[in-house]
Design an enzyme around this catalytic site. Structure first.
Site, PDB file in Angstrom:
ATOM      1  N   GLY A  12       0.807  -1.214   0.000  1.00 36.45           N
ATOM      2  CA  GLY A  12       0.000   0.000   0.000  1.00 36.45           C
ATOM      3  C   GLY A  12       0.839   1.262   0.000  1.00 36.45           C
ATOM      4  O   GLY A  12       0.506   2.242  -0.671  1.00 36.45           O
ATOM      5  N   ASN A 102      -4.772 -11.545  -2.092  1.00 37.94           N
ATOM      6  CA  ASN A 102      -4.656 -12.763  -2.900  1.00 37.94           C
ATOM      7  C   ASN A 102      -5.890 -13.638  -2.763  1.00 37.94           C
ATOM      8  O   ASN A 102      -6.556 -13.642  -1.731  1.00 37.94           O
ATOM      9  CB  ASN A 102      -3.415 -13.556  -2.471  1.00 37.94           C
ATOM     10  CG  ASN A 102      -2.133 -12.885  -2.909  1.00 37.94           C
ATOM     11  OD1 ASN A 102      -2.031 -12.388  -4.017  1.00 37.94           O
ATOM     12  ND2 ASN A 102      -1.146 -12.875  -2.024  1.00 37.94           N
ATOM     13  N   LYS A 184      -3.854 -15.136 -11.615  1.00 37.45           N
ATOM     14  CA  LYS A 184      -2.785 -15.017 -10.625  1.00 37.45           C
ATOM     15  C   LYS A 184      -2.902 -16.120  -9.579  1.00 37.45           C
ATOM     16  O   LYS A 184      -1.906 -16.706  -9.162  1.00 37.45           O
ATOM     17  CB  LYS A 184      -2.841 -13.651  -9.939  1.00 37.45           C
ATOM     18  CG  LYS A 184      -1.774 -13.488  -8.854  1.00 37.45           C
ATOM     19  CD  LYS A 184      -1.862 -12.171  -8.116  1.00 37.45           C
ATOM     20  CE  LYS A 184      -0.791 -12.082  -7.038  1.00 37.45           C
ATOM     21  NZ  LYS A 184      -0.881 -10.827  -6.240  1.00 37.45           N
TER      22      LYS A 184
END
Length: 312
Positions: A12, A102, A184
């Site tokens: 971030g 994720n 991903k």
């Protein structure tokens, strides 16, 4: 747009700092210690393409006075519950939330907390660390942020946010963001499962007698799960994953293994456990993934006992 980045840690802090450097209106939501550090020294980013230090706006949860236009969440998945409570005062009727976590399990939690219409899809590719002194160090050349609308009514705000982020980062707008997330996920699930289970790099595994077959079978389990869920990896992603996971010279390990070696918490359920569950729901068997998941859960159990012992 007024942007709120949850945290000013490695991920971030890097993306948020780049956007600040491009002139966007960014505030970081941080804990008091990090706020003091940023006030005293500024946000420091070291990267191959250039380094800089700059002042940034940073607040704590108690200082949120009005909703933001967008909230970018890059917390670890095991911190998601506290992250949701931290950003709650910043979310208004017109706020969009961009998670960069994720897997996909976090989407269910964010949808339940704020409503699916507010939650975009997102992911990032970056290798970055946060030093003890607060410096953010980017490793390597890749640093992409991908976002997109999960629902048709999100397209306009998603495109607007993309325009703002693209001013300072390599931001990609995905027409099918769920496919991008799966693309991903299937790969990092294979990478994390293999390198954590074997406690070794890709190359160290591949150079064993059964290593190439093991890596191929585990990768195929992840591919089968993604395909069964309606998101088969595209040829370019397949070629990359198959080449990457069978390279005998590779020294690459998953970041999850690096966390294990440091004795830290890991995203075992979000990256490995959840993909197994989604495969099971579609009738896909994944024995190697299941073995890796047992291993990761055992590590977490040992870690909990150790942490409890330290507190007593």
């Amino acid at each position: 747009m007024r942007l709120l980045f949850l945290g000013a840690g490695a991920t971030g802090g890097y993306f948020g700092g780049r956007v600040v450097n491009a002139g966007a209106d960014v505030t970081f939501l941080v804990r008091p210690k990090r706020r003091e550090q940023l006030a005293r020294h500024g946000l420091k980013i070291e990267a191959p393409e250039g380094s800089f230090t700059m002042p940034v706006k940073a607040i704590t949860r108690e200082e949120i006075s009005s909703p933001f236009d967008a909230v970018i969440v890059s917390a670890k998945a095991y911190d998601l519950a506290s992250a949701i409570e931290s950003i709650r005062p910043a979310v208004g009727d017109a706020t969009v939330i961009l998670p960069l976590l994720n897997g996909m399990k976090h989407l269910d939690a964010l949808d339940a907390a704020f409503g699916a219409t507010r939650v975009l899809g997102g992911l990032c590719h970056i290798s970055v660390t946060l030093a003890d002194d607060g410096t953010i160090r980017k490793l390597g050349d890749v640093a992409t942020l991908t976002l997109g609308a999960r629902l048709p009514e999100q397209q306009a705000p998603a495109e607007k946010l993309h325009q703002v982020l693209a001013r300072g980062t390599d931001a990609i707008y995905a027409e099918n963001i769920l496919a991008a997330i799966w693309e991903k996920w299937f790969f990092i699930a294979a990478l994390a499962s293999s390198t954590c289970l074997m406690r070794a790099s890709v190359g160290e595994i591949v150079r064993t007698d059964g290593g190439p077959g093991f890596m191929a079978e585990l990768l195929n389990e992840c591919i089968a799960i993604a395909t069964a869920n309606g998101y088969p990896p595209q040829p370019r992603a397949l070629e990359f994953a198959q080449t990457f996971m069978t390279d005998p010279a590779s020294s690459i390990t998953a970041s999850m293994l690096r966390d294990i070696r440091k004795g830290g918490q890991i995203e075992a359920d979000q990256i490995v456990g959840d993909i197994i569950r989604r495969g099971s729901e579609k009738g896909v068997q994944a024995p190697l993934l299941r073995t890796a998941y047992v291993h990761l859960q055992a590590y977490q159990n040992v870690l909990r006992v150790s942490q409890t012992s330290d507190r007593t």
